[in-house]
Design an enzyme around this catalytic site. Structure first.
Site, PDB file in Angstrom:
ATOM      1  N   GLU A 253       0.831  -1.137  -0.150  1.00 58.84           N
ATOM      2  CA  GLU A 253       0.082  -0.091  -0.045  1.00 58.84           C
ATOM      3  C   GLU A 253       1.067   1.352  -0.023  1.00 58.84           C
ATOM      4  O   GLU A 253       1.393   1.508   1.212  1.00 58.84           O
ATOM      5  CB  GLU A 253      -0.873   0.005   1.248  1.00 58.84           C
ATOM      6  CG  GLU A 253      -1.823  -1.081   1.318  1.00 58.84           C
ATOM      7  CD  GLU A 253      -3.076  -1.256   0.418  1.00 58.84           C
ATOM      8  OE1 GLU A 253      -3.003  -0.277  -0.313  1.00 58.84           O
ATOM      9  OE2 GLU A 253      -3.885  -2.016   0.497  1.00 58.84           O
ATOM     10  N   CYS A 287      -2.375   9.050   2.738  1.00 60.38           N
ATOM     11  CA  CYS A 287      -1.985   8.485   1.212  1.00 60.38           C
ATOM     12  C   CYS A 287      -3.277   8.732   0.188  1.00 60.38           C
ATOM     13  O   CYS A 287      -3.116   8.717  -0.840  1.00 60.38           O
ATOM     14  CB  CYS A 287      -1.901   7.010   1.396  1.00 60.38           C
ATOM     15  SG  CYS A 287      -3.159   5.993   2.169  1.00 60.38           S
TER      16      CYS A 287
HETATM   17  P1  NAP Z   1       8.468   4.851   4.479  1.00 55.27           P
HETATM   18  O1  NAP Z   1       9.685   5.615   4.841  1.00 55.27           O
HETATM   19  O2  NAP Z   1       8.336   3.827   3.218  1.00 55.27           O
HETATM   20  O3  NAP Z   1       8.288   3.994   5.885  1.00 55.27           O
HETATM   21  C1  NAP Z   1       7.124   3.082   6.084  1.00 55.27           C
HETATM   22  C2  NAP Z   1       7.611   1.906   7.013  1.00 55.27           C
HETATM   23  O4  NAP Z   1       8.562   1.318   6.592  1.00 55.27           O
HETATM   24  C3  NAP Z   1       8.091   2.603   8.441  1.00 55.27           C
HETATM   25  O5  NAP Z   1       7.676   1.848   9.286  1.00 55.27           O
HETATM   26  C4  NAP Z   1       9.718   2.458   8.125  1.00 55.27           C
HETATM   27  O6  NAP Z   1      10.350   2.529   9.362  1.00 55.27           O
HETATM   28  C5  NAP Z   1       9.597   1.364   7.265  1.00 55.27           C
HETATM   29  N1  NAP Z   1      10.955   1.145   6.702  1.00 55.27           N
HETATM   30  C6  NAP Z   1      12.001   2.089   6.250  1.00 55.27           C
HETATM   31  N2  NAP Z   1      12.855   1.276   5.598  1.00 55.27           N
HETATM   32  C7  NAP Z   1      12.658  -0.023   5.538  1.00 55.27           C
HETATM   33  C8  NAP Z   1      13.106  -1.075   4.887  1.00 55.27           C
HETATM   34  N3  NAP Z   1      14.501  -1.072   4.361  1.00 55.27           N
HETATM   35  N4  NAP Z   1      12.608  -2.056   5.232  1.00 55.27           N
HETATM   36  C9  NAP Z   1      11.567  -2.427   5.698  1.00 55.27           C
HETATM   37  N5  NAP Z   1      10.807  -1.264   6.242  1.00 55.27           N
HETATM   38  C10 NAP Z   1      11.462  -0.035   6.256  1.00 55.27           C
HETATM   39  O7  NAP Z   1       7.287   5.684   4.361  1.00 55.27           O
HETATM   40  P2  NAP Z   1       6.764   6.902   5.585  1.00 55.27           P
HETATM   41  O8  NAP Z   1       7.699   8.128   5.325  1.00 55.27           O
HETATM   42  O9  NAP Z   1       6.703   6.339   7.030  1.00 55.27           O
HETATM   43  O10 NAP Z   1       5.296   7.161   5.189  1.00 55.27           O
HETATM   44  C11 NAP Z   1       4.912   7.758   4.201  1.00 55.27           C
HETATM   45  C12 NAP Z   1       4.548   7.258   2.782  1.00 55.27           C
HETATM   46  O11 NAP Z   1       3.682   6.085   3.074  1.00 55.27           O
HETATM   47  C13 NAP Z   1       4.013   8.100   1.811  1.00 55.27           C
HETATM   48  O12 NAP Z   1       4.361   7.929   0.555  1.00 55.27           O
HETATM   49  C14 NAP Z   1       2.407   7.613   1.958  1.00 55.27           C
HETATM   50  O13 NAP Z   1       1.645   7.991   0.824  1.00 55.27           O
HETATM   51  C15 NAP Z   1       2.585   6.149   2.200  1.00 55.27           C
HETATM   52  N6  NAP Z   1       1.403   5.522   2.767  1.00 55.27           N
HETATM   53  C16 NAP Z   1       0.519   4.742   2.126  1.00 55.27           C
HETATM   54  C17 NAP Z   1      -0.604   4.563   2.579  1.00 55.27           C
HETATM   55  C18 NAP Z   1      -1.466   3.435   1.688  1.00 55.27           C
HETATM   56  O14 NAP Z   1      -2.350   2.741   2.605  1.00 55.27           O
HETATM   57  N7  NAP Z   1      -1.399   3.245   0.456  1.00 55.27           N
HETATM   58  C19 NAP Z   1      -0.831   4.693   4.017  1.00 55.27           C
HETATM   59  C20 NAP Z   1       0.075   5.370   4.619  1.00 55.27           C
HETATM   60  C21 NAP Z   1       1.056   5.935   4.137  1.00 55.27           C
HETATM   61  P3  NAP Z   1      10.840   3.988   9.866  1.00 55.27           P
HETATM   62  O15 NAP Z   1      10.210   5.048   9.569  1.00 55.27           O
HETATM   63  O16 NAP Z   1      10.638   3.570  11.425  1.00 55.27           O
HETATM   64  O17 NAP Z   1      12.276   4.000   9.569  1.00 55.27           O
END
Ligand code: NAP
Ligand code: MG
Length: 487
Positions: A253, A287
């Site tokens: 997602e 999102c």
């Molecule tokens: P992100 O940086 O991709 O992080 C998401 C999650 O992944 C966090 O728990 C993060 O941990 C973890 N993560 C980071 N690097 C990783 C790796 N190498 N392996 C496994 N996990 C890893 O995204 P974000 O900045 O938190 O969220 C914003 C983004 O999410 C936006 O693009 C938004 O659109 C998207 N989003 C989508 C939805 C949906 O349902 N489609 C819902 C909400 C958000 P840490 O942050 O603790 O480092």
């Protein structure tokens, strides 16, 4: 972890194997409304994930073997408990993320609803039988993976945890959750409440920690049967590639750049409040945020004028004061949003700033910003900003509106506004997005509605009955029988 009037900082430890576990190392959690320290977060890593997966795997056979009604009753108990702890959880969510309190309250209602919904439907998650004649009996069963992993972003920690954990538990998996390190409080608290309500030890484990350590370790773990990832496109692809290397399924997602398509016969009185609310909800860090408005040229001027007037009147402030618009989650996110805006301005786009951040606020605030002339192919019109930044683009013909709506790499949600049913339906069904709303946007949290992306917004579906399919695999059992002699 009490909220009201607490004297100590809010700490998010781990929940592993039915116990609250203190980590070896902690990280700092900041209050987005003030920029000051809120508390500590467990810095889980590979060792802690290993321990959590081991606990989950140990609990898996019994949990999978339980009757669906037993799992259902526990999910219902947890749902009721979340409702009882509604205010505590709402306050935690607002303190951790900075989002306005009313929005956290709505999120917690939806969180409880996920456990209720999957508690309801799992008993009706039937297998099938395939007609093969009198000498064969073929049946299909929905079999859980064993243990599933859940990587959660910071924007809707409670809701998104419940969104994938509830169907996975209902289907008979045990789970390990890795919340975002900057917003771990409600996922940890949900696990504590679940234990208090009798969820067996090891069924729901939560290990906060950084993505590069805990997140990666979870995605790489051989003991995990399926990963549900919500977050950015870049990280999602990394996680999916790692899952592919191990031959494990993943649900992604990812982000969006969702349009409101305002056709010539649209009722602006109905559209404008939703254009505003889907822009400023959670400070645009959603999102499904409505970050593009594609408007018939005849309505453009009126729309801009009325949007600016609405946005001028919104309140901006700390989440606990329940304003219309709260802070962004972090200093890093503020810098990211400002970067997008500066680059758009550098390309010659005039920003229309509506409302203003009251002076003296210490947190990570930004006012709503409209770009009314940005080219559809410009960065600001294409990329997910994750802030209250709206791009408004005019069109003359409905087919142009569809082309504009589809002209990004994303395809998560869209709204079509029109009084003309034929045209509204025609446009809605031409849009490349996982959910399309006509004259509205996301009904009541949409727990019942399959949700997920087209194109770069991801694959697989969360929410609704359909999500149960993400957390189970089909086993076909074929029995050959002999007809009784003489029949
Ligand atoms: P992100 O940086 O991709 O992080 C998401 C999650 O992944 C966090 O728990 C993060 O941990 C973890 N993560 C980071 N690097 C990783 C790796 N190498 N392996 C496994 N996990 C890893 O995204 P974000 O900045 O938190 O969220 C914003 C983004 O999410 C936006 O693009 C938004 O659109 C998207 N989003 C989508 C939805 C949906 O349902 N489609 C819902 C909400 C958000 P840490 O942050 O603790 O480092
Ligand atoms: Mg936080």
């Amino acid at each position: 972890m009490s909220v009201a009037g607490e004297a100590r900082p809010l700490d998010a430890a781990m929940v592993i194997g039915g116990e609250r576990v203190e980590p070896e190392a902690w990280l700092e959690n900041f209050d987005p409304s003030t920029g000051r320290t809120l508390g500590r977060v467990a810095a889980g890593g590979a060792a802690e994930i290993d321990r959590a997966v081991a606990a989950a795997k140990q609990a898996a056979p019994r949990w999978a073997a339980a009757k669906p009604v037993e799992r259902s009753r526990l999910l219902h108990r947890l749902s009721r408990r979340i409702e009882e702890a509604h205010e505590e959880l709402s306050l935690l969510e607002t303190r951790d993320t900075g989002k306005p309190l009313a929005q956290s309250r709505a999120d917690i209602t939806v969180t409880a609803r996920y456990f209720e919904f999957y508690g309801n439907v799992v008993e009706a998650y039937l297998g099938g039988s395939i007609p093969l004649g009198a000498e064969m009996l073929a049946i299909t069963e929905n079999v859980p993976y064993g243990t599933t992993g859940h990587v959660i972003p910071w924007n809707y920690p409670a809701q998104i945890t419940a969104r994938s954990v509830a169907p996975s538990l209902a289907a008979g998996n045990t789970v390990v959750v890795k919340p975002a390190e900057i917003a771990p409080l409600t996922p940890v608290r949900l696990a504590e409440l679940a234990l208090e309500e009798g969820l067996p030890d090891g069924v729901l484990n939560v290990v906060p920690g950084e993505g590069a350590s805990a997140g990666q370790a979870l995605g790489d773990h051989a003991g995990i049967g399926h990963i549900s990832f919500t977050g950015s496109v870049a990280t999602g692809r990394t996680v999916a590639a790692r899952c592919a290397n191990r031959g494990r399924p993943v649900t992604l997602e990812l982000g969006g750049k969702s349009p409101h398509v305002i056709l010539e016969s649209a009722d602006l009185d109905r559209a404008i409040p939703l254009v505003v609310s889907t822009l400023i909800q959670n400070a645009g860090q959603t999102c499904v945020a409505g970050t593009r408005t594609i408007v018939h040229r005849s309505l453009r001027e009126e729309l801009i004028e009325r949007l600016v007037a609405e946005l001028e009147s919104i309140s901006i402030g700390p989440g606990l004061e329940d304003p219309d618009l709260g802070p962004l989650i972090s200093a890093g996110q503020l810098e990211r949003v400002n970067g997008f805006v500066e680059r758009a301005v550098g390309e010659g786009n005039e920003p229309l700033r509506a409302g203003s951040v009251p002076p003296g606020l210490g947190g990570y605030f930004v006012e709503p910003i409209l770009f009314t002339e940005a080219a559809p192919e410009s960065e600001i019109a294409q990329q997910e900003v994750f802030g209250p930044v709206l791009v408004i683009t005019p069109f003359d013909r409905a087919d142009e509106a569809v082309a504009l709506a589809n002209a990004t790499d994303y395809g998560l949600t869209a709204a079509v506004w029109s009084r003309d049913v034929d045209q509204a339906l025609g446009v809605a069904r031409a849009i490349e997005a996982g959910q399309v709303f006509v004259n509205g946007y996301a009904a009541g949290g949409g727990v019942e509605l399959p949700f997920g992306g087209f194109k770069d917004s991801g694959f697989g579906r969360e929410k609704g009955f359909e999500a149960l399919g993400e957390y189970t695999q089909t086993r076909t059992v074929l029995v050959r029988s002999e007809l009784p002699a003489g029949s």
